[in-house]
Design a protein around this motif. Structure first.
Motif, PDB file in Angstrom:
ATOM      1  N   ALA A   1      -7.388  -1.951  -0.198  1.00 40.91           N
ATOM      2  CA  ALA A   1      -6.181  -2.604   0.255  1.00 40.91           C
ATOM      3  C   ALA A   1      -5.113  -1.562   0.606  1.00 40.91           C
ATOM      4  N   GLN A   2      -5.004  -0.526  -0.205  1.00 35.76           N
ATOM      5  CA  GLN A   2      -3.992   0.509   0.049  1.00 35.76           C
ATOM      6  C   GLN A   2      -4.273   1.220   1.375  1.00 35.76           C
ATOM      7  N   ARG A   3      -5.538   1.462   1.648  1.00 38.32           N
ATOM      8  CA  ARG A   3      -5.920   2.182   2.867  1.00 38.32           C
ATOM      9  C   ARG A   3      -5.530   1.414   4.129  1.00 38.32           C
ATOM     10  N   HIS A   4      -5.532   0.080   4.046  1.00 31.37           N
ATOM     11  CA  HIS A   4      -5.255  -0.741   5.225  1.00 31.37           C
ATOM     12  C   HIS A   4      -3.887  -1.422   5.166  1.00 31.37           C
ATOM     13  N   ALA A   5      -3.039  -1.016   4.224  1.00 32.39           N
ATOM     14  CA  ALA A   5      -1.736  -1.651   4.039  1.00 32.39           C
ATOM     15  C   ALA A   5      -0.865  -1.560   5.288  1.00 32.39           C
ATOM     16  N   ALA A   6      -0.817  -0.422   5.935  1.00 27.48           N
ATOM     17  CA  ALA A   6       0.032  -0.259   7.126  1.00 27.48           C
ATOM     18  C   ALA A   6      -0.422  -1.187   8.250  1.00 27.48           C
ATOM     19  N   CYS A   7      -1.698  -1.283   8.452  1.00 28.57           N
ATOM     20  CA  CYS A   7      -2.235  -2.168   9.497  1.00 28.57           C
ATOM     21  C   CYS A   7      -1.897  -3.621   9.185  1.00 28.57           C
ATOM     22  N   ALA A   8      -2.013  -4.006   7.914  1.00 22.76           N
ATOM     23  CA  ALA A   8      -1.693  -5.373   7.512  1.00 22.76           C
ATOM     24  C   ALA A   8      -0.220  -5.672   7.750  1.00 22.76           C
ATOM     25  N   ARG A   9       0.658  -4.742   7.395  1.00 24.54           N
ATOM     26  CA  ARG A   9       2.090  -4.932   7.622  1.00 24.54           C
ATOM     27  C   ARG A   9       2.387  -5.122   9.104  1.00 24.54           C
ATOM     28  N   GLU A  10       1.771  -4.301   9.953  1.00 31.22           N
ATOM     29  CA  GLU A  10       1.980  -4.412  11.400  1.00 31.22           C
ATOM     30  C   GLU A  10       1.532  -5.768  11.923  1.00 31.22           C
ATOM     31  N   ALA A  11       0.484  -6.326  11.322  1.00 32.60           N
ATOM     32  CA  ALA A  11      -0.038  -7.625  11.741  1.00 32.60           C
ATOM     33  C   ALA A  11       0.701  -8.785  11.079  1.00 32.60           C
ATOM     34  N   GLY A  12       1.635  -8.460  10.165  1.00 30.41           N
ATOM     35  CA  GLY A  12       2.365  -9.504   9.467  1.00 30.41           C
ATOM     36  C   GLY A  12       1.516 -10.238   8.446  1.00 30.41           C
ATOM     37  N   ALA A  13       0.521  -9.549   7.910  1.00 30.07           N
ATOM     38  CA  ALA A  13      -0.393 -10.155   6.946  1.00 30.07           C
ATOM     39  C   ALA A  13      -0.178  -9.575   5.555  1.00 30.07           C
ATOM     40  N   ALA A  14      -0.464 -10.385   4.559  1.00 29.18           N
ATOM     41  CA  ALA A  14      -0.442  -9.919   3.172  1.00 29.18           C
ATOM     42  C   ALA A  14      -1.852  -9.482   2.820  1.00 29.18           C
ATOM     43  N   LEU A  15      -1.972  -8.335   2.230  1.00 33.97           N
ATOM     44  CA  LEU A  15      -3.278  -7.804   1.880  1.00 33.97           C
ATOM     45  C   LEU A  15      -3.256  -7.410   0.411  1.00 33.97           C
ATOM     46  N   THR A  16      -4.142  -8.024  -0.364  1.00 36.53           N
ATOM     47  CA  THR A  16      -4.238  -7.714  -1.783  1.00 36.53           C
ATOM     48  C   THR A  16      -5.692  -7.531  -2.158  1.00 36.53           C
ATOM     49  N   ALA A  17      -5.919  -6.856  -3.254  1.00 34.77           N
ATOM     50  CA  ALA A  17      -7.272  -6.668  -3.764  1.00 34.77           C
ATOM     51  C   ALA A  17      -7.199  -6.651  -5.279  1.00 34.77           C
ATOM     52  N   GLY A  18      -8.294  -6.994  -5.907  1.00 34.47           N
ATOM     53  CA  GLY A  18      -8.332  -6.988  -7.360  1.00 34.47           C
ATOM     54  C   GLY A  18      -9.746  -7.230  -7.843  1.00 34.47           C
ATOM     55  N   GLY A  19      -9.909  -7.174  -9.130  1.00 31.64           N
ATOM     56  CA  GLY A  19     -11.218  -7.401  -9.727  1.00 31.64           C
ATOM     57  C   GLY A  19     -11.526  -8.876  -9.895  1.00 31.64           C
ATOM     58  N   LEU A  20     -12.745  -9.158 -10.262  1.00 33.95           N
ATOM     59  CA  LEU A  20     -13.169 -10.539 -10.458  1.00 33.95           C
ATOM     60  C   LEU A  20     -12.683 -11.120 -11.778  1.00 33.95           C
TER      61      LEU A  20
END
Length: 70
Positions: A1-20
Motif C-alpha cells: 500500500a505504501q509503494r502505491h500511495a502516491a498513485c492512489a492519491r492522484e486517482a482520488g482513491a483510498a488505499l489500505t492494507a492489513g493482515g487477515l
C-alpha cells in the motif's frame, strides 16, 4: 500500500492494507495471495468485510480456488 500511495492519491482513491487477523471496514477488493487454497481452505475473512458489489480474486486457479470464492 505504501509503494502505491502516491498513485492512489492522484486517482482520488483510498488505499489500505492489513493482515487477515483483524480487518476493519468494508472493502471493494479482496485478493487472496495466501497459500490457503493450496490446502483447500477458505481464507478466514468475514464476508461482512466485503462491500456490496465487491470483487474477490484468488491467485490460485481451477478447483483449488473454490473454497475461497465460495
Amino acid at each position: 500500500a505504501q509503494r502505491h500511495a502516491a498513485c492512489a492519491r492522484e486517482a482520488g482513491a483510498a488505499l489500505t492494507a492489513g493482515g487477515l487477523e483483524s480487518p476493519t471496514g468494508r472493502f471493494d477488493l479482496l485478493v487472496n495471495a495466501s497459500a490457503s487454497s493450496l490446502q483447500g481452505a477458505a481464507v478466514p475473512v468475514d464476508p461482512a468485510r466485503l462491500a456490496p458489489g465487491a470483487l474477490a480474486v484468488d491467485l490460485m486457479y481451477g478447483p483449488a480456488a473454490a473454497p475461497f470464492l465460495d
